[in-house]
Design a protein around this motif. Structure first.
Motif, PDB file in Angstrom:
ATOM      1  N   ASN A  64      63.615  39.932  54.604  1.00 58.08           N
ATOM      2  CA  ASN A  64      62.551  39.085  54.150  1.00 58.08           C
ATOM      3  C   ASN A  64      61.048  39.671  54.622  1.00 58.08           C
ATOM      4  O   ASN A  64      60.471  38.937  55.362  1.00 58.08           O
ATOM      5  N   THR A  65      60.622  41.023  54.429  1.00 58.07           N
ATOM      6  CA  THR A  65      59.537  41.524  54.872  1.00 58.07           C
ATOM      7  C   THR A  65      58.994  42.126  53.597  1.00 58.07           C
ATOM      8  O   THR A  65      59.728  42.496  52.532  1.00 58.07           O
ATOM      9  N   THR A  66      57.581  42.461  53.739  1.00 56.16           N
ATOM     10  CA  THR A  66      57.113  43.198  52.668  1.00 56.16           C
ATOM     11  C   THR A  66      57.586  44.841  52.637  1.00 56.16           C
ATOM     12  O   THR A  66      57.915  45.151  51.595  1.00 56.16           O
ATOM     13  N   ALA A  67      57.975  45.288  53.529  1.00 58.26           N
ATOM     14  CA  ALA A  67      58.716  46.550  53.462  1.00 58.26           C
ATOM     15  C   ALA A  67      59.936  46.651  52.697  1.00 58.26           C
ATOM     16  O   ALA A  67      60.242  47.422  52.138  1.00 58.26           O
ATOM     17  N   CYS A  68      60.859  45.561  52.797  1.00 59.74           N
ATOM     18  CA  CYS A  68      62.038  45.406  51.891  1.00 59.74           C
ATOM     19  C   CYS A  68      61.943  44.447  50.719  1.00 59.74           C
ATOM     20  O   CYS A  68      62.757  44.112  50.131  1.00 59.74           O
TER      21      CYS A  68
END
Length: 118
Positions: A64-68
């Motif tokens: 649950n991150t911007t990268a993912c």
């Protein structure tokens, strides 16, 4: 470098599931299984890339991150709009979390996968 006496294992390559251990040039990025993942989330460090965008919000790092992409959109309210729903989902369901842990520590071979799991 091992001097060429060790064999690199690409087991599961090309089985339709992006597996981190095979997501490298030697294994042809898991036989192409990770091509879409790598294109969409080049900086995502998820241990189980197959859970990105699987319809279940894995509201833990690094999923649950911007990268993912906030778990491939699974953790966005109504699947989009940029609003993260971490305030409503704090952890994956216990069954999903248990499955993630089991698959990480005890990966199944193709022979061990039951028909209903395919």
């Amino acid at each position: 470098f091992d001097g060429g006496d060790c064999e690199f294992d690409c087991y599961g390559k090309g089985n339709g599931v992006c597996e981190k251990k095979n997501n490298n040039a030697y294994c042809d990025f898991d036989g192409g299984d990770c091509a879409e993942f790598n294109e969409n989330y080049p900086d995502c460090k998820a241990e189980l890339p197959q859970y990105i965008g699987d319809g279940v919000c894995n509201a833990v790092d690094p999923y649950n991150t911007t990268a993912c992409g906030y778990d491939g959109g699974d953790c966005l309210v109504d699947g989009g709009g940029g609003q993260n729903k971490t305030n409503t989902v704090s952890i994956p369901s216990s069954r999903h979390l248990f499955q993630m842990i089991l698959e990480y520590f005890y990966p199944q071979t193709e022979d061990e996968i039951l028909e209903w799991q395919k």
